[in-house]
Design an enzyme around this catalytic site. Structure first.
Site, short mmCIF file in Angstrom:
data_model
loop_
_atom_site.label_atom_id
_atom_site.label_comp_id
_atom_site.label_asym_id
_atom_site.label_seq_id
_atom_site.Cartn_x
_atom_site.Cartn_y
_atom_site.Cartn_z
N ASN A 12 75.19 -28.88 25.10
CA ASN A 12 74.48 -27.60 25.22
C ASN A 12 73.42 -27.77 26.29
O ASN A 12 72.37 -28.35 26.04
CB ASN A 12 73.85 -27.24 23.87
CG ASN A 12 72.95 -26.02 23.97
OD1 ASN A 12 73.01 -25.27 24.93
ND2 ASN A 12 72.10 -25.83 22.95
N TRP A 13 73.72 -27.25 27.48
CA TRP A 13 72.81 -27.50 28.61
C TRP A 13 71.57 -26.62 28.58
O TRP A 13 70.65 -26.81 29.39
CB TRP A 13 73.56 -27.27 29.93
CG TRP A 13 74.65 -28.26 30.19
CD1 TRP A 13 75.05 -29.28 29.37
CD2 TRP A 13 75.51 -28.31 31.33
NE1 TRP A 13 76.10 -29.97 29.94
CE2 TRP A 13 76.40 -29.39 31.14
CE3 TRP A 13 75.61 -27.55 32.49
CZ2 TRP A 13 77.38 -29.72 32.08
CZ3 TRP A 13 76.58 -27.88 33.43
CH2 TRP A 13 77.46 -28.96 33.23
N LYS A 14 71.56 -25.64 27.71
CA LYS A 14 70.41 -24.72 27.64
C LYS A 14 70.17 -24.13 29.04
O LYS A 14 71.12 -23.85 29.75
CB LYS A 14 69.19 -25.41 27.05
CG LYS A 14 69.55 -26.12 25.74
CD LYS A 14 68.38 -26.62 24.95
CE LYS A 14 68.88 -27.31 23.68
NZ LYS A 14 67.82 -27.69 22.78
N HIS A 97 71.89 -20.37 17.69
CA HIS A 97 71.07 -21.56 17.95
C HIS A 97 69.62 -21.31 17.51
O HIS A 97 69.11 -20.20 17.63
CB HIS A 97 71.13 -21.90 19.44
CG HIS A 97 70.52 -23.23 19.74
ND1 HIS A 97 69.16 -23.39 19.89
CD2 HIS A 97 71.08 -24.45 19.87
CE1 HIS A 97 68.92 -24.67 20.12
NE2 HIS A 97 70.06 -25.33 20.11
N GLU A 99 66.89 -21.94 18.87
CA GLU A 99 66.02 -21.37 19.92
C GLU A 99 66.24 -19.86 20.03
O GLU A 99 65.29 -19.11 20.27
CB GLU A 99 66.28 -22.08 21.26
CG GLU A 99 65.66 -23.47 21.25
CD GLU A 99 66.37 -24.50 22.12
OE1 GLU A 99 67.18 -24.12 22.99
OE2 GLU A 99 66.13 -25.70 21.90
N GLU A 165 71.67 -28.41 12.68
CA GLU A 165 70.62 -28.83 13.61
C GLU A 165 69.26 -28.60 12.97
O GLU A 165 68.70 -27.50 13.05
CB GLU A 165 70.70 -28.02 14.91
CG GLU A 165 72.00 -28.21 15.66
CD GLU A 165 71.82 -27.91 17.14
OE1 GLU A 165 72.08 -28.82 17.94
OE2 GLU A 165 71.42 -26.80 17.48
N GLY A 171 65.04 -31.41 20.38
CA GLY A 171 64.20 -31.61 21.56
C GLY A 171 62.90 -32.35 21.28
O GLY A 171 62.02 -32.41 22.13
N SER A 211 68.15 -34.23 18.88
CA SER A 211 67.81 -35.54 19.45
C SER A 211 68.92 -36.58 19.28
O SER A 211 68.64 -37.76 19.09
CB SER A 211 66.48 -36.05 18.87
OG SER A 211 65.43 -35.14 19.22
N GLY A 232 71.80 -31.59 23.28
CA GLY A 232 71.02 -30.91 24.31
C GLY A 232 70.63 -31.88 25.41
O GLY A 232 71.40 -32.18 26.32
N GLY A 233 69.41 -32.43 25.32
CA GLY A 233 68.85 -33.27 26.37
C GLY A 233 69.78 -34.37 26.86
O GLY A 233 69.95 -34.55 28.08
P1 PGA Z 1 68.48 -31.85 21.71
O1 PGA Z 1 69.04 -30.35 21.49
O2 PGA Z 1 69.69 -32.75 21.72
O3 PGA Z 1 67.80 -31.80 23.04
O4 PGA Z 1 67.56 -32.15 20.57
C1 PGA Z 1 70.11 -30.11 20.62
C2 PGA Z 1 70.40 -28.64 20.57
O5 PGA Z 1 69.45 -27.84 20.63
O6 PGA Z 1 71.57 -28.23 20.48
#
Ligand code: PGA
Length: 257
Positions: A12-14, A97, A99, A165, A171, A211, A232-233
């Site tokens: 998930n590149w956001k 998600h 966010e 999640e 994050g 994470s 994500g990251g």
């Molecule tokens: P993260 O994000 O790996 O940067 O914690 C995961 C996500 O939001 O899908």
């Protein structure tokens, strides 16, 4: 048992990577070659999807979007409809998600509407759920997961992946422990069995996200009910994404025979 579930790794590149960076990343990823036995999906921002679709044509890598609207078309400024994604060759979509929930007013109900519309147009849905830190500390984790999964019965379990999640892990660098992840996933599968029946629940993939990175993916992806990751990251770098894929491949090798 777990052998029926093919590990799934989703990046998930956001709001990262325009077209040029997307091209560079995907060329690196295709050159590295995803390991066999693992399904790999990347979810770039909307504007990078057309170029990504072109680069991934004929590869084993899947393409996903990070959101979708619940109507096919209409006066919804700034939104993207499922048929538009299908037209590009997108096969997957992330819905609900945290966010989106925390920053853009997404609710359990709107997430379900998006998911239903996506499935109606042939998209595979990755439905995100998870508790906040305050909810976990109040001992409300399972109640939150129950509420967030309450409407899933309206969806087709054959085209649904659930992503657990925990919001406090996204994050933050602070991942769930293997025990916390497995406990939540086990409970979720039990709950999915109540909704869809034991057979479909046993087939459904439940991803861990929050994470997830090469230093913890080995142990997290080895848990019996953790069928892959939503990353994500650590999905923004080819080497770290590949390292996580390899851990998922070990899982496939370990449980697949
Ligand atoms: P993260 O994000 O790996 O940067 O914690 C995961 C996500 O939001 O899908």
């Amino acid at each position: 048992m777990t052998a029926v579930r093919r590990p799934l790794v989703v990046g998930n590149w956001k709001m990262h990577k325009g077209v040029a960076e997307t091209a560079a990343f995907l060329e690196g990823l295709l050159a590295a070659g995803p390991p066999s036995g693992v399904e790999v999906i990347v979810c770039p921002p909307f504007t990078s999807l057309p170029h990504a679709a072109m680069l991934l044509t004929g590869s084993s890598l899947g393409l996903g979007a990070q959101n979708v609207h619940w109507e096919d078309h209409g006066a919804f400024t700034g939104e993207i409809a499922a048929p538009m994604l299908r037209e590009l060759g997108v096969g997957w979509v992330i819905v609900g998600h945290s966010e989106r929930r925390a920053l853009f007013g997404e609710t359990d109900e709107s997430a379900l509407r998006r998911a239903a519309c996506a499935q109606a147009h042939g998209l595979e849905v990755i439905f995100c759920i998870g508790e906040t830190l305050a909810e976990r500390e109040a001992g409300a984790t399972f109640a939150v997961l129950e509420r967030q999964t309450a409407g899933l019965g309206a969806l087709d379990p054959g085209h649904l992946v659930v992503a657990y999640e925990p919001v406090w892990a996204i994050g933050t660098g602070r991942n769930a422990t293997t025990e916390q992840a497995q406990e939540a996933h086990y409970e979720l599968r039990r709950r999915l069995a109540g909704i869809f029946g034991a057979g479909p629940a046993e087939q459904m993939r439940i991803l861990y996200g929050g994470s997830l990175k090469p230093s913890n993916s080995g142990e997290l992806l080895a848990q019996p009910d953790v069928d892959g990751g939503l990353i994500g990251g650590a999905s923004l770098d080819v080497d770290s994404f590949c390292a996580i894929m390899r851990d998922a491949a070990s899982r496939a090798a370990g449980v697949g025979s």
